[in-house]
Design a protein around this motif. Structure first.
Motif, PDB file in Angstrom:
ATOM      1  N   UNK B 215       0.932  19.605  -0.288  1.00 34.36           N
ATOM      2  CA  UNK B 215       1.277  18.205  -0.061  1.00 34.36           C
ATOM      3  C   UNK B 215       2.411  18.233   0.926  1.00 34.36           C
ATOM      4  N   UNK B 216       2.479  17.344   1.925  1.00 28.91           N
ATOM      5  CA  UNK B 216       1.597  16.207   2.223  1.00 28.91           C
ATOM      6  C   UNK B 216       0.213  16.639   2.724  1.00 28.91           C
ATOM      7  N   UNK B 218      -3.880  15.388   4.145  1.00 33.78           N
ATOM      8  CA  UNK B 218      -4.519  14.387   5.009  1.00 33.78           C
ATOM      9  C   UNK B 218      -6.032  14.572   5.089  1.00 33.78           C
ATOM     10  N   UNK B 590       7.181  11.993  -0.010  1.00 34.92           N
ATOM     11  CA  UNK B 590       6.736  10.652  -0.377  1.00 34.92           C
ATOM     12  C   UNK B 590       5.364  10.742  -1.027  1.00 34.92           C
ATOM     13  N   UNK B 592       2.759   8.844  -0.613  1.00 35.65           N
ATOM     14  CA  UNK B 592       1.641   8.354   0.195  1.00 35.65           C
ATOM     15  C   UNK B 592       1.719   8.976   1.587  1.00 35.65           C
ATOM     16  N   UNK B 593       0.603   9.452   2.094  1.00 40.20           N
ATOM     17  CA  UNK B 593       0.591   9.946   3.476  1.00 40.20           C
ATOM     18  C   UNK B 593      -0.126   8.938   4.360  1.00 40.20           C
ATOM     19  N   UNK B 594       0.102   9.061   5.664  1.00 40.77           N
ATOM     20  CA  UNK B 594      -0.519   8.117   6.593  1.00 40.77           C
ATOM     21  C   UNK B 594      -1.279   8.869   7.682  1.00 40.77           C
ATOM     22  N   UNK B 596      -0.668   9.018  10.650  1.00 38.53           N
ATOM     23  CA  UNK B 596       0.227   9.692  11.604  1.00 38.53           C
ATOM     24  C   UNK B 596       0.215  11.199  11.357  1.00 38.53           C
ATOM     25  N   UNK B 597       0.098  11.593  10.086  1.00 39.70           N
ATOM     26  CA  UNK B 597       0.090  13.013   9.749  1.00 39.70           C
ATOM     27  C   UNK B 597      -1.152  13.725  10.264  1.00 39.70           C
ATOM     28  N   UNK B 600      -0.344  14.481  13.826  1.00 39.84           N
ATOM     29  CA  UNK B 600       0.671  15.535  13.861  1.00 39.84           C
ATOM     30  C   UNK B 600       0.069  16.915  13.619  1.00 39.84           C
TER      31      UNK B 600
END
Lengths: 718, 718
Positions: B215-216, B218, B590, B592-594, B596-597, B600
């Motif tokens: 974690x994080x 995606x 955090x 929650x991931x978004x 954007x990851x 990245x």
């Protein structure tokens, strides 16, 4: 610069970028600080900014050059605080297998127990900083290219020689704003340093390479030395009856620690940055230089690994070279990743376009000429990269090239010789020739040269040189035949043969008949020709970049911004604050670490082998007044958005009142690209929290006499 | 269990531990939910807890066993939502080099385009769950050891045979609370599954092994299948005119997404946990089993790597075995690290001491006897570990042992044969014998056996067996000589020889003369003797653990806590909330991931090669009503503190209103030790956010007809 000003510029250029960014870019010259007074005070500084203008007065004259990094006086009796890794050579010099101070650390019980440093370790205190631009450029004006460069060099050498007539003083010339201004720096050179306090390696270098560039971090990367002078107060080599140096000023360690968001300021000697390079240079760096470096390093790593696959002896010989190739590859890839993430090429181009549109006509000719010079240098960039590696990545061929060059230079009077081949350099060359034995295998060297010269053979005609074509042919077959013939018959693999050749070369006498030395002789004219072209280009850049810098300064000024010169190893100041880092989606790093992280990382194996006394003290939880009141525990390291680069190791970090709160020792991986582009989202610096040092010195490896000397008597801060 | 209750227990036992912990431990049987009604409502659940009691009624009958994981019906026409990795075999089965659905993903334009799954893929709907403890234990009572185990097995086989007379129904027996209770599970077995919607691998398995346990995260780890039945609504094999299955209920995908701190609940089929093992078993796991596994795996990894160092062919043959050794090593080390970090041994011991002090005298004798049985099994733990690996890590010796055992079993009537050697198992054995060719090198197998049997030779007399000593001697020399002789002359390395021996063994006929088969024949009596002892021990544990579980339940009850049975592959419910994770000092993740990851992490190289349509859609930023209102972007995955383990893959995650908000697909690395000990600081589960699925189906790889079928017409949620 302050946030509003920074955002004013960016609002004009790239509206989206500034919304969440903090703007603390800037490695300021002390002389610029008064001009930044308002911004400094707004950022939280409570001192008088004008006192930061003079690097020969307090507090900046407490900040010194220590070894290869930075240090600071922290007592009236010459205690110097710097990084454990900056003072590592001093600790190593005093270590024996029986008394291993690296592993055990060291606490000098009193002055008598302070241990002399290695004799070449230096601490330099800046005592003069004077603009000598007129003197330096007087003879250069009207000249071009290599002649311009030679005139600047010659003037600099004269000024330094004159300056160093004063005993105990070392002088140097620093070019600011890419050759716009020149400064003479006078430094008192302290030569008798002694080891006073060093934590064990398991504290000072906790995490080593694995944690290098990493945050969160948990290293006590500090060491205390003491500077000594002779009884007359003059710099002197070590002598038992020398006395502690009384510095003109020293910093006071803070009694309370920083919190997230607090103001922080740092002074030190950052090495080299490229922030003010042209948009074309940025584009070349990202689009060609860095990818090309990654590509060729990958190829060379492959060659060395392949060669070592079946042969443990080869693996040992090339372990250091392989490690260095991998580090270079990693840094190039990291820099590339960072510059792309920051969209630096596009942003620099937009900035430059606006600057050029606003630039006075008087600068336009020189700026255009600079572009031409840079383009010309880029026209042979593939050759420059490959042939540079032919020298740096070979052992025997490099030796042969050095020997031929030495013989060539030996014919000139010493002062006229190329730097690197003067009398003072001979010991270095001899050392290099001796150590070949431990790093050389003909099979691997041939494979490396095949890779590099094979690539060279593919270059277009305009990049190739007749001497190289003659030596290595035009195809893989000819290259292999040449390498097989030369390496099959050279005797230079024997140390005595190299040393005999060295003895002849230093006298300018003919070298022994040897196929590799003959090959080097054949290549020498090409080498000299390339060098000459490079120096001519450098001279032109030195002559032309000032126009670009003037246009840039005018453009920044029009936006209400000051311009700092690129880092060049001179004393600079950066200010900002303790700042968390969000390196990736959903990942948030707090700006302070605690001793809990030491226990978490501890494995008992190097480099995560915290000493038992430290683990016991953490478990006991007796942190007293060095604990962070908000976190309720002992902090270890902290993170700021200060603007740093290599050379800032050991820089003191000050709070709003000018007290010492931290010691800079690293930056984060995401900031590798900051040598070109400062991205406030990712650029952070990593510091030892002085409260951790104080706790170690109070509770874990006690040194109450040193705490007292630093004005820290161990009582409550309130 | 609710936080106050949990903390009540811990307040008595270990006061410090509960201060910051959230307590959401528990894999509850549905029948326990009414008893937890108050806690559930306090946690935020707005539904009626009593409706969660019956796993054959809505909403739990929408949760199904899908392949090796969990799934859920999400439409009235039999759409099954599960993980991309659970349905991977289905996607693979429908992929060809020309039409690679793994890489490209798949969207069935209509029902006609839905693609039949591999014929062995199953979805099972639970239709009955009945306590059969009396029937199972009737014949076992009064017996001990192996006889107890055999009686339980025989009763279970009778009940299953009786139950499976009903067409389309699969039955099984589940032991709850370590043999205290037995349940008969009846499941409708759906055999015609079809592929409806799968994202490309670069979405469904984004990050693959590198991101596994991380974690994080995606990943869009989801796939939609549809269950089909015959025209009479009965389970049937694939046929073109089958019709969509109408499930008794289905889940509704939520129209709004979860925020940090929101209630979450999950239902699924967790595989195996060891939470209620004795304090002695915890101590053995941490002090012996896991370190011993790490040690022996390290040794075997070293052997395989050393053998492959000079030989690419060997590296290829042993690549899969090496990967598996490394995974096993990593998991053992991770479990060890986690159990130590949680101080599980000490805490379990304190808990058990208190339990025993409070336990009724009537249980004391059985609990003491259990301790004796476990200690006896532990007395040969080194031998058990090493000889288990001799079989699992060898190819040719394993083949020989299987062949001799098959010949031995073939003499019995099929139902009496050892499981694994019955008629239904023959295809598996033959497959194993065939694939040896692709995984075997005599040099490596000898080296592995030298390592394992060399360690065996060092064991004390009490752990050695005469048959092994006779076969391999007592020292390294004798061992090497035996291995050289046997592997130098065996013909079993040839596939045809193995298959001929198989043909003889399955008929119970004498096997060909071969030194390796003769060695296996020599070892067989020892193998049978160890197996018999193990089964006797297991029988005693099955007989005696219920006393321990009764004492534990009484002890928990006295603290106001319910006790859930260890996971055993039956349907369980866990509830908790979206929760951040602080895995290490100064690191905060955090929940929650978004998207954007995704950008990245994207490198363009497997496994970080997001498809271009996804990258374009992210860049376009057209997230509409699937965007998270607070974060202002599209979320991808989320993190909860739900209690999960292997088998929970594909479990639906519900919000306070019982709507589907996520799909479980992994847990974090820090939670590897949760199979033994639930530490609320570190145990997290990782889910696909249903908003990400909806966005992909709306904007990136559109399937409006499926959204409509799931009651999601793409309009605003408000």
């Amino acid at each position: 610069m302050s946030k509003p000003r920074h955002c004013l510029l960016h609002a004009l250029l790239l509206a989206a970028a500034c919304t969440t960014a903090h703007a603390d870019e800037g490695m300021w010259m002390p002389s610029q600080m008064p001009q930044l007074a308002q911004a400094l005070q707004k950022a939280g500084y409570t001192g008088d900014p004008s006192t930061l203008a003079d690097l020969t007065a307090a507090p900046l004259n407490a900040v010194v050059r220590a070894g290869g990094g930075t240090g600071a006086f922290v007592s009236a009796d010459g205690l110097v605080l710097t990084n454990h890794h900056v003072a590592f050579g001093v600790i190593q010099y005093n270590s024996t297998p029986a008394r291993n101070l690296i592993e055990q650390g060291y606490v000098a019980a009193g002055r008598d127990a302070e241990l002399p440093a290695n004799p070449d370790f230096r601490v330099r205190v800046t005592v003069g900083f004077d603009n000598v631009t007129e003197q330096v450029l007087a003879g250069a004006r009207g000249r071009k290219g290599r002649a311009y460069q030679d005139a600047v060099d010659a003037a600099g050498k004269r000024i330094v020689a004159e300056c160093e007539r004063e005993p105990g003083i070392r002088c140097s010339i620093a070019a600011m704003y890419s050759g716009s201004d020149f400064y003479r720096i006078r430094q008192l050179e302290l030569r008798d340093l002694r080891l006073v306090y060093a934590p064990p390696r398991g504290i000072g270098n906790y995490g080593d390479e694995i944690d290098n560039f990493m945050w969160p971090r948990h290293a006590g990367d500090f060491t205390l030395l003491r500077a000594y002078v002779d009884r007359q107060g003059r710099p002197a080599a070590y002598a038992p009856d020398n006395v502690p140096y009384q510095p003109p000023s020293h910093l006071q360690v803070a009694r309370t620690g920083p919190e997230a968001g607090d103001f922080a300021m740092l002074a030190g000697y950052p090495g080299t940055t490229f922030r003010h390079r042209t948009a074309a240079e940025f584009a070349r760096q990202v689009e060609w230089t860095l990818p090309a470096r990654v590509d060729v390093f990958d190829a060379l790593i492959g060659v060395v690994e392949q060669a070592g696959r079946h042969d443990p002896a080869t693996r040992t010989l090339y372990a250091a070279q392989l490690q260095s190739l991998k580090n270079n590859r990693k840094r190039a890839a990291g820099e590339l990743e960072g510059l792309r993430r920051s969209d630096a090429v596009r942003r620099r181009a937009i900035d430059e376009r606006a600057m050029l549109a606003a630039a006075p006509r008087s600068e336009a000719r020189d700026i255009a000429a600079l572009a031409g010079v840079l383009e010309q240098a880029a026209a042979v960039r593939e050759r420059t990269l490959l042939l540079g590696l032919v020298t740096s990545q070979s052992q025997l061929l490099r030796s042969a090239l050095h020997l031929q060059r030495l013989r060539h230079e030996a014919g000139k009077p010493d002062p006229e010789r190329e730097s690197g081949y003067q009398a003072r350099d001979l010991a270095l060359i001899e050392g290099m020739l001796r150590q070949v034995q431990r790093r050389y295998d003909p099979r691997v060297e041939k494979a490396l040269l095949s890779e590099l010269l094979g690539r060279y053979q593919q270059l277009p005609d305009a990049q190739r040189l007749p001497e190289l074509d003659a030596a290595f042919g035009r195809d893989a077959g000819a290259l292999a035949a040449t390498l097989d013939r030369v390496y099959g018959s050279t005797a230079l693999g024997q140390e005595q043969v190299r040393l005999d050749a060295f003895a002849a070369a230093r006298e300018g006498k003919p070298l022994p008949a040897d196929p590799l030395l003959e090959l080097a002789a054949q290549l020498l004219p090409a080498q000299l020709q390339m060098e000459n072209a490079a120096k001519a280009s450098e001279g032109e850049q030195l002559r032309l970049r000032p126009a670009y810098m003037r246009a840039l300064a005018a453009w920044r000024n029009a936006q209400g911004q000051a311009l700092y010169p690129d880092a060049n190893g001179t004393l600079r100041i950066s200010y900002g604050r303790l700042e968390p880092l969000q390196p990736r989606d959903a990942v948030h790093y707090a700006p302070l670490t605690s001793v809990a992280g030491i226990t978490e990382k501890h494995t008992g194996q190097v480099p995560f082998d915290a000493p038992q006394p430290l683990l016991d003290a953490i478990a006991a939880g007796d942190f007293g007044h060095t604990a962070d009141p908000a976190l309720g525990t002992q902090t270890v390291n902290f993170l700021t958005n200060l603007d740093t680069t290599g050379g800032n190791s050991g820089s003191p970090v000050l709070n709003a009142a000018g007290e010492l709160i931290g010691l800079n020792f690293d930056s984060n991986w995401e900031a590798v690209s900051a040598s070109w582009w400062f991205d406030p989202r990712y650029k952070r610096a990593i510091h030892v929290d002085m409260r951790y040092m104080r706790w170690l010195m109070e509770k874990v490896y006690p040194a109450p006499h040193l705490l007292q000397e630093m004005g820290l008597d161990g009582s409550s801060p309130l």
